[in-house]
Design an enzyme around this catalytic site. Structure first.
Site, PDB file in Angstrom:
ATOM      1  N   SER A 126     -65.060  52.345 -27.767  1.00  0.00           N
ATOM      2  CA  SER A 126     -64.818  51.763 -27.144  1.00  0.00           C
ATOM      3  C   SER A 126     -64.756  50.783 -27.577  1.00  0.00           C
ATOM      4  O   SER A 126     -64.723  50.131 -26.855  1.00  0.00           O
ATOM      5  CB  SER A 126     -66.254  51.968 -26.129  1.00  0.00           C
ATOM      6  OG  SER A 126     -66.122  53.205 -25.339  1.00  0.00           O
ATOM      7  N   HIS A 147     -58.711  55.973 -26.786  1.00  0.00           N
ATOM      8  CA  HIS A 147     -60.072  56.341 -26.257  1.00  0.00           C
ATOM      9  C   HIS A 147     -60.110  56.707 -25.332  1.00  0.00           C
ATOM     10  O   HIS A 147     -59.501  55.939 -23.757  1.00  0.00           O
ATOM     11  CB  HIS A 147     -60.030  54.388 -25.421  1.00  0.00           C
ATOM     12  CG  HIS A 147     -61.617  54.679 -25.893  1.00  0.00           C
ATOM     13  ND1 HIS A 147     -61.164  53.653 -24.419  1.00  0.00           N
ATOM     14  CD2 HIS A 147     -62.692  54.592 -25.208  1.00  0.00           C
ATOM     15  CE1 HIS A 147     -62.522  53.395 -23.586  1.00  0.00           C
ATOM     16  NE2 HIS A 147     -63.645  54.243 -24.143  1.00  0.00           N
ATOM     17  N   GLU A 159     -56.694  55.176 -23.138  1.00  0.00           N
ATOM     18  CA  GLU A 159     -55.876  54.440 -24.123  1.00  0.00           C
ATOM     19  C   GLU A 159     -55.659  54.241 -25.197  1.00  0.00           C
ATOM     20  O   GLU A 159     -56.177  54.781 -26.488  1.00  0.00           O
ATOM     21  CB  GLU A 159     -57.104  52.869 -24.512  1.00  0.00           C
ATOM     22  CG  GLU A 159     -57.567  52.553 -22.701  1.00  0.00           C
ATOM     23  CD  GLU A 159     -58.964  51.712 -22.564  1.00  0.00           C
ATOM     24  OE1 GLU A 159     -58.385  50.044 -22.038  1.00  0.00           O
ATOM     25  OE2 GLU A 159     -59.700  51.641 -23.324  1.00  0.00           O
ATOM     26  N   ASN A 198     -62.373  48.517 -20.316  1.00  0.00           N
ATOM     27  CA  ASN A 198     -63.829  47.944 -20.690  1.00  0.00           C
ATOM     28  C   ASN A 198     -63.606  46.262 -20.582  1.00  0.00           C
ATOM     29  O   ASN A 198     -65.189  45.887 -19.996  1.00  0.00           O
ATOM     30  CB  ASN A 198     -64.522  48.471 -21.877  1.00  0.00           C
ATOM     31  CG  ASN A 198     -64.849  49.859 -22.190  1.00  0.00           C
ATOM     32  OD1 ASN A 198     -65.859  50.334 -20.688  1.00  0.00           O
ATOM     33  ND2 ASN A 198     -64.950  50.866 -22.731  1.00  0.00           N
TER      34      ASN A 198
END
Length: 292
Positions: A126, A147, A159, A198
């Site tokens: 992450s 991800h 991602e 994120n």
């Protein structure tokens, strides 16, 4: 390092059988792939098998899979404590603890073990820079970020993160794998801490934690406000509990280290809760209780 491009991936490895690793393994097995999951020891392997089985049982109960499909997916998954069993994999996804040193060690090991020079080595991190993990190998051009989001069997997005060394063929292979084989949507991100999702999400979660910490509103009212006032499916504190407060803290620290912006600084309450083991759903208690 170069090799023959992989046009169709059928053999996948997942290093790590926690919530994310187990979910990624399930997604791969349900897509018909020969899937090997590596965990540290017999206890962790049993827990990984139980996570995958419970998730597939839920899918059957909700009508998202048949009993035959569940059994076929389980039959495609091999669990092992030996990293050497990744030797013949065409793509390996690392999904271990969110610690740069631990992840780099895994990549260094995979670099020595995975035989095909065209194999893709992916990380589900992450927040750890993909470049750092690629440089732990002699094949940084074959290293990429994939991800997935929690829970991986349900969430449709992945991602795809390229470092400065990631090759065009690696990117093509990875995106084809995610879209054509797994049936997921892809967004691309530069190799910056937090990537796209994120980098936007974590400041929101930290803001909610600061609000609770200050006594401005209760955790329940903060979550209810965002659910009913903004039509969010889950409030920010419940979402932080789902992600895991230790993971939220790790991402926040990585973001702050990279950008040095106050909005990424972890609130003291978050640090104290992690120190106390109040990690959210997986611990039975975070901002909300989850016993039973």
């Amino acid at each position: 390092m170069t090799g023959t491009p992989i046009s169709s991936i059928s053999r996948v490895g997942v290093v790590g059988g926690g919530r994310m690793g187990a979910g990624i393994a399930e997604v791969c097995a349900r897509a018909g792939l020969d899937t090997v999951v590596r965990e540290a020891d017999a206890t962790a392997l049993r827990a990984a098998r139980e996570r995958i089985t419970r998730s597939l049982d839920r899918a059957v109960g909700r009508g998202k899979a048949t009993a035959d499909e569940r059994d076929a997916a389980l039959a495609r998954i091999v669990l092992t404590a030996d990293l050497d069993d990744m030797a013949d994999r065409q793509l390996v996804v690392e999904a271990v603890v969110e610690d740069a040193g631990v992840k780099a060690e895994v990549f260094a090991g995979l670099d020595k073990i995975v035989e095909d020079p065209a194999a893709v080595l992916a990380t589900n991190t992450s927040s750890v820079p993909v470049m750092r993990l690629g440089m732990a190998t002699t094949r940084a051009d074959r290293v990429i970020g994939l991800h997935f989001f929690n829970p991986a069997p349900v969430m449709p997005l992945v991602e795809v993160v390229t470092s400065l060394h990631t090759g065009a063929e690696t990117l093509r292979t990875a995106e084809e794998f995610v879209t054509a084989t797994l049936g997921r949507r892809v967004i691309r991100s530069q190799d910056r801490a937090g990537f796209v999702v994120n980098a936007l999400l974590v400041p929101y979660l930290l803001s909610a934690i600061r609000m609770a910490e200050s006594g401005f509103a209760t955790a329940c009212d903060i979550d209810t406000g965002m659910e009913l006032g903004c039509a969010h499916p889950m409030g920010p504190l419940a979402l932080a509990d789902l992600i895991g407060l230790d993971t939220v803290l790790a991402i926040a620290e990585s973001l702050y280290e990279e950008f040095r912006e106050p909005l990424y600084a972890a609130p003291p309450l978050l640090r104290r809760m992690v120190e106390a083991g109040l990690l959210g759903r997986k611990a039975g208690r975070g901002f909300h209780p989850y016993q039973g």
